[in-house]
Design a protein around this motif. Structure first.
Motif, PDB file in Angstrom:
ATOM      1  N   ASP A 323     -46.105  41.472  18.230  1.00  0.00           N
ATOM      2  CA  ASP A 323     -46.529  40.609  19.337  1.00  0.00           C
ATOM      3  C   ASP A 323     -47.479  39.502  18.892  1.00  0.00           C
ATOM      4  O   ASP A 323     -47.803  38.606  19.688  1.00  0.00           O
ATOM      5  CB  ASP A 323     -47.208  41.443  20.425  1.00  0.00           C
ATOM      6  N   LEU A 324     -47.939  39.554  17.649  1.00  0.00           N
ATOM      7  CA  LEU A 324     -48.871  38.542  17.150  1.00  0.00           C
ATOM      8  C   LEU A 324     -48.100  37.308  16.696  1.00  0.00           C
ATOM      9  O   LEU A 324     -48.134  36.895  15.532  1.00  0.00           O
ATOM     10  CB  LEU A 324     -49.709  39.116  15.999  1.00  0.00           C
ATOM     11  N   THR A 325     -47.408  36.720  17.622  1.00  0.00           N
ATOM     12  CA  THR A 325     -46.557  35.566  17.332  1.00  0.00           C
ATOM     13  C   THR A 325     -47.394  34.290  17.305  1.00  0.00           C
ATOM     14  O   THR A 325     -48.538  34.248  17.754  1.00  0.00           O
ATOM     15  CB  THR A 325     -45.472  35.430  18.404  1.00  0.00           C
ATOM     16  N   GLU A 326     -46.776  33.240  16.810  1.00  0.00           N
ATOM     17  CA  GLU A 326     -47.448  31.943  16.813  1.00  0.00           C
ATOM     18  C   GLU A 326     -47.784  31.519  18.238  1.00  0.00           C
ATOM     19  O   GLU A 326     -48.856  30.967  18.503  1.00  0.00           O
ATOM     20  CB  GLU A 326     -46.566  30.898  16.136  1.00  0.00           C
ATOM     21  N   GLY A 327     -46.868  31.802  19.171  1.00  0.00           N
ATOM     22  CA  GLY A 327     -47.116  31.441  20.556  1.00  0.00           C
ATOM     23  C   GLY A 327     -48.314  32.167  21.136  1.00  0.00           C
ATOM     24  O   GLY A 327     -49.133  31.573  21.850  1.00  0.00           O
ATOM     25  N   HIS A 328     -48.454  33.465  20.835  1.00  0.00           N
ATOM     26  CA  HIS A 328     -49.592  34.242  21.329  1.00  0.00           C
ATOM     27  C   HIS A 328     -50.901  33.716  20.761  1.00  0.00           C
ATOM     28  O   HIS A 328     -51.882  33.506  21.497  1.00  0.00           O
ATOM     29  CB  HIS A 328     -49.424  35.716  20.950  1.00  0.00           C
ATOM     30  N   ILE A 329     -50.904  33.479  19.463  1.00  0.00           N
ATOM     31  CA  ILE A 329     -52.140  33.043  18.809  1.00  0.00           C
ATOM     32  C   ILE A 329     -52.536  31.646  19.275  1.00  0.00           C
ATOM     33  O   ILE A 329     -53.719  31.367  19.515  1.00  0.00           O
ATOM     34  CB  ILE A 329     -51.970  33.126  17.281  1.00  0.00           C
ATOM     35  N   ASN A 330     -51.564  30.773  19.439  1.00  0.00           N
ATOM     36  CA  ASN A 330     -51.879  29.428  19.925  1.00  0.00           C
ATOM     37  C   ASN A 330     -52.364  29.460  21.377  1.00  0.00           C
ATOM     38  O   ASN A 330     -53.181  28.625  21.793  1.00  0.00           O
ATOM     39  CB  ASN A 330     -50.668  28.516  19.791  1.00  0.00           C
ATOM     40  N   ALA A 331     -51.857  30.411  22.159  1.00  0.00           N
ATOM     41  CA  ALA A 331     -52.337  30.545  23.535  1.00  0.00           C
ATOM     42  C   ALA A 331     -53.808  30.947  23.547  1.00  0.00           C
ATOM     43  O   ALA A 331     -54.592  30.436  24.360  1.00  0.00           O
ATOM     44  CB  ALA A 331     -51.493  31.576  24.285  1.00  0.00           C
ATOM     45  N   LEU A 332     -54.199  31.865  22.658  1.00  0.00           N
ATOM     46  CA  LEU A 332     -55.609  32.230  22.558  1.00  0.00           C
ATOM     47  C   LEU A 332     -56.456  31.032  22.133  1.00  0.00           C
ATOM     48  O   LEU A 332     -57.583  30.854  22.604  1.00  0.00           O
ATOM     49  CB  LEU A 332     -55.789  33.371  21.557  1.00  0.00           C
ATOM     50  N   ALA A 333     -55.904  30.212  21.250  1.00  0.00           N
ATOM     51  CA  ALA A 333     -56.630  29.007  20.827  1.00  0.00           C
ATOM     52  C   ALA A 333     -56.862  28.080  22.010  1.00  0.00           C
ATOM     53  O   ALA A 333     -57.936  27.474  22.139  1.00  0.00           O
ATOM     54  CB  ALA A 333     -55.859  28.285  19.723  1.00  0.00           C
TER      55      ALA A 333
END
Length: 562
Positions: A323-333
């Motif tokens: 689940d630690l996708t680029e989309g997830h991480i960028n959403a947290l950013a």
């Protein structure tokens, strides 16, 4: 165990209040009309071409200004560096110009918990070693314009103010020459900084010649345009600010900015947007302990309560490695960039322009590791403690790999619930605050929600992140595991670490966990009183009430590994 803010919200300096006094964009003389913008001077040392996103993220985490060295930020939280430091130096020297030195200024900021290290221990390989021109966490930039010819050196906090700690040796002693980016600064005291800055402004010498002599002594290369701005606009506006605040509340802010190692981003945000009265002091404050950044990419929402979520996503999503996708991480950013609004005084629109910079910071965080525990670890006990953790802690704080040398998170539940801890922050993050956040025009990146309880945090790097619980109300993990023995008061700031009890080194004196005799704190300590609303040390009694003493000892050994 430790429910806390995420990323820069932990380094919130709140609203320094200069807006009422400087308000450069509203200068009736026209000298400062129009926006002034600077960049952190140290950023120019790095050639960004050819650097990886991870390298660029480390640089920006340490020194990025998020467009907060500006006339816009001066209205909220930034400060005119040269005048502020000169007045602080004169205040601390009782007006003795002879003792106004750069070393004295560094010592004043060290007293507040800022350090000026010689090296950053986890600085990325291949990057030049940065040459600091101020304490780490204080960004400086010179904003100027040719027509009219003006300039001013602006200072503001960076992420590293609260998220860069001195490292500790094998005996738990602090090493001020070296910091570790990402580790919480348990000695940062922004309330003392703001309070003493106000006193320095209020009690400034009547002889302005002494003020300008102090500026000249500290900064002999000051540009003539800055002299013009400081004399003609900045100091008069500061005097006006002080007069206004003295007539209302006798201080810069209507709330406490922090306790030692814990910051008050919630009331900073509320004050900024009119939900907190600015003409009288808040009766209750809501500090949140500065978090360790290890494992934070596993969060599915942000803030201690999870009140900031990704639009359209479940804020209590059980995360696995896939689940630690680029989309997830960028959403947290995207969520994280918003924290610059209360912490650095940016507008929501300005914050949104720096989501790319936040994404690079998260590229660095993906491979971030906390400082390894510096003391000895009983590996046999730690192995037993791993099993205790799996049975008693993992369902809330996440499961770690079987590796007994350096366990890594393998899944994280984002569990949210009531464990009996102080609910002041939860109650103060009310519906009016949620509605205000959702009405700021940042809704495409962030969705505020009324959260009922705290979110259990990842425990990566836990050993170095005392004091514990979401509000920094427990000095050691040993005390956390023994709720009936938690001290009512304890000293924190400039402390050494107790590597056996894991937390702030101290000695028991009645109900107080006090600084040991013979130890000289490197920053001025503060005594935390857990009877004060917002600082309660109650709660999180399970599973410790039923855990045996041998299991507690084994669990403590295991937690040193995370």
């Amino acid at each position: 165990m430790k429910h806390r803010f995420f990323l820069y919200a932990g380094c919130v300096v709140a609203i320094l209040g200069f807006g009422a006094g400087i308000a450069i964009d509203r200068d009736p003389s026209g000298m400062f009309s129009g926006r002034l913008q600077a960049q952190t001077g140290i950023l120019s040392e790095f050639d960004q071409a050819g650097l990886s996103d991870e390298q660029r993220g480390a640089i920006y985490f340490a020194f990025g200004d998020f467009s907060a060295l500006s006339s816009e930020a001066l209205e909220v939280s930034a400060a005119p560096w040269k005048l502020s430091t000169a007045l602080l130096a004169l205040y601390h020297s009782n007006g003795d110009l002879e003792t106004v030195t750069s070393e004295a200024v560094a010592g004043i900021f060290q007293d507040y918990g800022f350090v000026t290290p010689a090296r950053i221990a986890n600085w990325p390989d291949g990057l030049p070693v940065p040459q600091l021109d101020a304490p780490i966490g204080q960004n400086l930039g010179f904003a100027s314009r040719l027509l009219p010819p003006i300039g001013v050196t602006i200072s503001n906090v960076s992420c590293a103010a609260c998220h860069a700690s001195v490292v500790y040796d094998a005996s738990g002693q602090p090493d001020l020459s070296t910091v570790w980016l990402g580790t919480p600064n348990g000695s940062i005291n922004l309330e003392r900084y703001v309070s003493e800055l106000y006193k320095a402004l209020r009690d400034r010498p009547e002889d302005e010649g002494l003020i300008w002599a102090a500026v000249q002594k500290l900064y002999p290369q000051t540009d003539w345009r800055e002299w013009l701005a400081l004399r003609s606009v900045v100091l008069p506006r500061v005097d006006g600010l002080v007069a206004s605040q003295e007539a209302k509340i006798g201080r810069l802010l209507p709330f406490e900015v922090s306790t030692m190692g814990a910051t008050n981003g919630l009331q900073a945000l509320q004050s900024r947007f009119g939900l907190l009265a600015n003409d009288h002091l808040a009766e209750v404050n809501a500090p949140i302990s500065v978090p360790e950044l290890g494992g934070r990419i596993w969060r599915s929402s942000l803030l201690a309560s999870g009140a900031y979520g990704v639009p359209g996503e479940d804020p209590q999503r059980h995360m696995h490695a896939q689940d630690l996708t680029e989309g997830h991480i960028n959403a947290l950013a995207g969520l994280t960039a918003f924290f610059t609004v209360p912490s650095m005084g940016t507008s929501p629109a300005t914050a949104a322009q720096h989501v790319d910079d936040a994404e690079r910071i998260f590229a660095w965080l993906q491979n971030y590791r906390p400082q390894p525990f510096p003391g000895p670890i009983d590996r046999d006990a730690a192995e037993r403690g791993r099993q205790v953790y799996a049975a008693a802690c993992a369902s809330c704080h996440g499961s770690y790999s079987v590796d007994i040398e350096r366990p890594e998170l393998v899944n994280f539940p984002n569990w949210q619930g009531d464990v009996g801890t102080d609910r002041t922050y939860i109650e103060m993050f009310d519906q009016a605050t949620v509605d205000m956040v959702n009405g700021l025009g940042y809704d495409s990146l962030l969705q505020g929600r009324l959260a009922p309880d705290y979110v259990a945090q990842p425990l990566t790097g836990l050993w170095s992140s005392a004091p514990y619980l979401h509000n920094g109300s427990v000095p050691t993990l040993w005390h956390l595991m023994r709720p009936n023995q938690r001290p009512i008061e304890f000293d924190v700031g400039g402390h050494a670490l107790d590597l056996e009890k894991v937390g702030i080194a101290g000695v028991q004196q009645g109900d107080v966990w006090a600084t040991p005799s013979g130890y000289t704190p490197w920053a001025r300590p503060e005594r935390i009183d857990t009877t004060v609303p917002g600082l309660g040390a109650e709660g999180h009694k399970q599973p410790f009430d039923t855990m045996s003493e041998p299991d507690k000892a084994d669990l403590l050994e295991y937690l040193k590994l995370l």
